[in-house]
Design a protein around this motif. Structure first.
Motif, mmCIF file in Angstrom:
data_model
loop_
_atom_site.group_PDB
_atom_site.id
_atom_site.type_symbol
_atom_site.label_atom_id
_atom_site.label_comp_id
_atom_site.label_asym_id
_atom_site.label_seq_id
_atom_site.Cartn_x
_atom_site.Cartn_y
_atom_site.Cartn_z
ATOM 1 N N GLY A 1 5.694 -7.037 -32.978
ATOM 2 C CA GLY A 1 6.692 -6.195 -32.283
ATOM 3 C C GLY A 1 7.962 -7.165 -32.038
ATOM 4 O O GLY A 1 8.907 -6.415 -31.366
ATOM 5 N N GLU A 2 8.055 -8.360 -32.174
ATOM 6 C CA GLU A 2 9.112 -9.190 -31.806
ATOM 7 C C GLU A 2 9.959 -9.667 -33.010
ATOM 8 O O GLU A 2 9.301 -10.313 -33.974
ATOM 9 C CB GLU A 2 8.568 -10.510 -30.813
ATOM 10 C CG GLU A 2 10.196 -11.440 -30.443
ATOM 11 C CD GLU A 2 9.535 -12.463 -29.691
ATOM 12 O OE1 GLU A 2 10.139 -13.474 -29.738
ATOM 13 O OE2 GLU A 2 8.276 -12.457 -28.986
ATOM 14 N N LYS A 3 11.295 -9.236 -32.869
ATOM 15 C CA LYS A 3 11.910 -9.437 -34.186
ATOM 16 C C LYS A 3 12.227 -11.184 -34.083
ATOM 17 O O LYS A 3 12.636 -11.757 -33.593
ATOM 18 C CB LYS A 3 13.470 -8.947 -34.048
ATOM 19 C CG LYS A 3 14.221 -8.738 -35.228
ATOM 20 C CD LYS A 3 15.520 -8.137 -35.101
ATOM 21 C CE LYS A 3 15.982 -7.987 -36.640
ATOM 22 N NZ LYS A 3 17.300 -6.743 -36.566
ATOM 23 N N ILE A 4 11.975 -11.705 -35.369
ATOM 24 C CA ILE A 4 12.115 -13.100 -35.633
ATOM 25 C C ILE A 4 13.445 -13.452 -36.768
ATOM 26 O O ILE A 4 14.216 -14.128 -36.574
ATOM 27 C CB ILE A 4 10.802 -13.667 -36.441
ATOM 28 C CG1 ILE A 4 9.440 -13.377 -35.636
ATOM 29 C CG2 ILE A 4 10.903 -15.182 -36.585
ATOM 30 C CD1 ILE A 4 9.800 -13.904 -34.074
ATOM 31 N N SER A 5 13.532 -12.727 -37.682
ATOM 32 C CA SER A 5 14.519 -12.995 -38.632
ATOM 33 C C SER A 5 15.288 -11.369 -39.048
ATOM 34 O O SER A 5 14.827 -10.462 -38.870
ATOM 35 C CB SER A 5 13.764 -13.333 -40.065
ATOM 36 O OG SER A 5 13.107 -14.663 -40.227
#
Length: 233
Positions: free
Chosen positions: A187-191
């Protein structure tokens, strides 16, 4: 009176047919609707997949795809027969051994085989899978596999993080639309990559599950995937 009633019935039937046409749900074909999820793994077999490069083993164990290293093997890839362009991809991954580096290829291709090779080298964007216990954890960033540029995310944007949960199943979401590729982990945006040059050479291709190569006298190490599905956009 009879003619009038017949006309009313006829008009009513036309309206019902028109309403059914307008309200009918879109077809199930992903090529036309773009709204349907396609399961890439049936939970029982490797139907729809083919191994390219390397000698790692891929097998179905307890309803998941498990890839295991082979000593001295280069990178191995289990690849879909089908190719995809713009899509949303979802999968879950579990690293059984923190020493193993892995990834998932998107929009990837193979070069022309050389000599007695059955398949040429796999190349294309790869979404990184890596333990958070390493010195520089970089899960979720995008790497140019097969000589297409190394890390596609700049050093300034490629911050080390521990969003990937060691010893647990991790949820990945990948959205590829034109030259833009976005990746979320748990659920966490990385790229959030925008790369027109890579898009020009790799606008579509197969999905590939990587087992990274290891040296002799290492391993064996394993990685597993499940709930692999894709939605063409």
């Amino acid at each position: 009176m009879i003619r009038h009633s017949a006309l009313i019935v006829s008009l009513t039937m036309m309206m019902l047919l028109f309403g059914a046409f307008v309200l009918a749900p879109p077809g199930n074909s992903p090529e036309t609707s773009g709204r349907e999820w396609i399961s890439l793994f049936d939970g029982e077999s490797l139907n729809g997949w083919v191994q390219k490069n390397g000698t790692a083993t891929y097998e179905v164990v307890d309803g998941v795809i498990r890839g295991t290293t082979a000593e001295g093997s280069p990178n191995s890839f289990l690849c879909t027969f089908n190719e995809f362009g713009d899509f949303e991809l979802y999968f879950e991954v579990f690293l059984h051994d923190n020493e193993l580096n892995s990834g998932v290829q998107i929009r990837s291709q193979t070069r022309e085989p050389e000599g007695d090779e059955a398949y040429g080298r796999v190349n294309g964007p790869q979404v990184e899978i890596e333990s958070s216990s390493t010195g520089s954890p970089e899960s979720g960033y995008i790497y140019g596999e097969g000589g297409i540029g190394g890390w596609l995310i700049s050093d300034d944007e490629r911050k080390h993080h521990k969003t990937f949960r060691d010893g647990e199943w991790n949820q990945y979401r990948v959205v590829a639309e034109g030259p833009r590729i976005q990746v979320w982990i748990n659920g966490e945006k990385i790229s959030d990559l925008w790369d027109e040059e890579v898009y020009m050479t790799h606008p579509r291709g197969f999905i590939g599950l990587q087992v990274h190569g290891i040296s002799e006298n290492e391993g064996p190490y394993s990685v597993s995937w499940r709930n692999i599905r894709i939605k063409p956009l």
